[in-house]
Motif scaffolding. Structure first.
Motif, PDB file in Angstrom:
ATOM      1  N   GLY A  20       0.813  -1.206   0.000  1.00  0.00           N
ATOM      2  CA  GLY A  20       0.000   0.000   0.000  1.00  0.00           C
ATOM      3  C   GLY A  20       0.847   1.256   0.000  1.00  0.00           C
ATOM      4  O   GLY A  20       1.908   1.308   0.637  1.00  0.00           O
ATOM      5  N   VAL A  21       0.376   2.270  -0.709  1.00  0.00           N
ATOM      6  CA  VAL A  21       1.016   3.580  -0.724  1.00  0.00           C
ATOM      7  C   VAL A  21      -0.061   4.641  -0.514  1.00  0.00           C
ATOM      8  O   VAL A  21      -1.061   4.684  -1.243  1.00  0.00           O
ATOM      9  N   LEU A  22       0.135   5.473   0.489  1.00  0.00           N
ATOM     10  CA  LEU A  22      -0.724   6.616   0.741  1.00  0.00           C
ATOM     11  C   LEU A  22      -0.112   7.820   0.043  1.00  0.00           C
ATOM     12  O   LEU A  22       1.032   8.187   0.329  1.00  0.00           O
ATOM     13  N   MET A  23      -0.843   8.420  -0.882  1.00  0.00           N
ATOM     14  CA  MET A  23      -0.339   9.559  -1.657  1.00  0.00           C
ATOM     15  C   MET A  23      -1.105  10.816  -1.244  1.00  0.00           C
ATOM     16  O   MET A  23      -2.318  10.899  -1.426  1.00  0.00           O
ATOM     17  N   TYR A  24      -0.373  11.763  -0.674  1.00  0.00           N
ATOM     18  CA  TYR A  24      -0.985  13.022  -0.272  1.00  0.00           C
ATOM     19  C   TYR A  24      -0.925  14.027  -1.421  1.00  0.00           C
ATOM     20  O   TYR A  24       0.138  14.279  -1.999  1.00  0.00           O
ATOM     21  N   VAL A  67      -5.348   7.978  -2.634  1.00  0.00           N
ATOM     22  CA  VAL A  67      -5.173   9.433  -2.659  1.00  0.00           C
ATOM     23  C   VAL A  67      -6.397  10.067  -2.002  1.00  0.00           C
ATOM     24  O   VAL A  67      -7.441  10.249  -2.639  1.00  0.00           O
ATOM     25  N   PRO A  68      -6.321  10.412  -0.706  1.00  0.00           N
ATOM     26  CA  PRO A  68      -7.475  10.995  -0.039  1.00  0.00           C
ATOM     27  C   PRO A  68      -7.605  12.492  -0.316  1.00  0.00           C
ATOM     28  O   PRO A  68      -6.609  13.189  -0.564  1.00  0.00           O
ATOM     29  N   ASN A  69      -8.823  12.967  -0.255  1.00  0.00           N
ATOM     30  CA  ASN A  69      -9.086  14.401  -0.331  1.00  0.00           C
ATOM     31  C   ASN A  69      -8.906  14.979   1.068  1.00  0.00           C
ATOM     32  O   ASN A  69      -9.793  14.861   1.915  1.00  0.00           O
ATOM     33  N   VAL A  70      -7.772  15.606   1.326  1.00  0.00           N
ATOM     34  CA  VAL A  70      -7.493  16.071   2.686  1.00  0.00           C
ATOM     35  C   VAL A  70      -8.352  17.277   3.063  1.00  0.00           C
ATOM     36  O   VAL A  70      -8.431  17.631   4.248  1.00  0.00           O
TER      37      VAL A  70
END
Length: 244
Positions: free
Chosen positions: A30-34, A60-63
């Motif tokens: 898994g990779v969390l992309m900001y 890729v979450p909408n921060v």
């Protein structure tokens, strides 16, 4: 390749997110992309797809989810100099409201969601971020040293929280700075802080670049800088993440 729009439960409501993964029935790191300040949009989705094509589940979450679903402001297809100032003036309040406390609350939710996905292999994840998203990536790694094995941040203000942020970080780190953002003296000072914290890192200025150089839909885009970013990011993830 499979792409999805997902909904992540957080302490402050639901965060919409874009995900890309190989879609082959297997489990992948898994990779969390900001995102950068301009948020989830076609160029960021394309970057997530590119990374997923190398064998990762990329989230890729909408921060800015507290404001609303992405995009939280209307964006032109190409962000030129005449658009940038107006857009940043509208987005800066959202950036300023995204405190370290909000970052960490959201990071807990994002990592729990990512690692619970059936397509994601067990074990630590990677985190990458662009612009202020790079600072969020570093905050996430500092808060979750056992869960984050790799951090990469590009044209990012990673020193904004002071050197104390680096002390808990156990992940391997790469920082790719814009030539327009950092002087060689600043780079040396940052390197000393990372060394003092015992962080395994590489940190370099990408020649001829300005802030935002990875983003192909802006005037800041630099093709050589984006390629250098891939040349650093992909080996970092390959060396630190496994398929379990």
């Amino acid at each position: 390749m499979r792409t999805e729009t997902l909904q992540i439960p957080t302490a402050d409501g639901t965060a919409d997110a874009f995900a890309a993964h190989p879609g082959d029935g297997g489990r992948h790191p898994g990779v969390l992309m900001y995102m950068d300040a301009f948020g989830i949009r076609p160029v960021l989705r394309e970057m997530a797809r590119e990374l997923a094509g190398h064998g990762y589940f990329v989230l890729v979450p909408n921060v800015f989810h507290r404001t609303g679903p992405a995009p939280v402001v209307r964006l032109p297809e190409h962000i030129g100099e005449k658009d940038r100032d107006e857009l940043i003036s509208r987005l800066m309040p959202l950036i300023n409201e995204h405190t370290a406390e909000r970052t960490l609350s959201d990071a807990d939710a994002y990592l729990d969601f990512l690692t619970a996905r059936p397509e994601v292999a067990p074990g630590p994840v990677g985190v990458t971020g662009y612009c202020f998203g790079g600072l969020l990536a570093m905050r996430t790694a500092a808060a979750h040293p056992g869960r984050v094995a790799a951090v990469a941040a590009f044209h990012a203000p990673v020193a904004a929280d002071g050197p104390g942020l680096f002390t808990p970080v156990t992940a391997r780190v790469h920082l790719g700075h814009a030539e327009g953002d950092l002087t060689p003296q600043d780079l040396d000072a940052l390197g000393r802080d990372l060394d003092a914290a015992g962080v395994d890192h590489t940190s370099e200025i990408y020649p001829g670049t300005v802030h935002g150089f990875t983003m192909a839909d802006t005037d800041a885009y630099d093709a050589a800088g984006l390629q250098r970013h891939w040349d650093r990011l992909l080996p970092l993830l390959a060396a630190t993440l496994t398929d379990g």
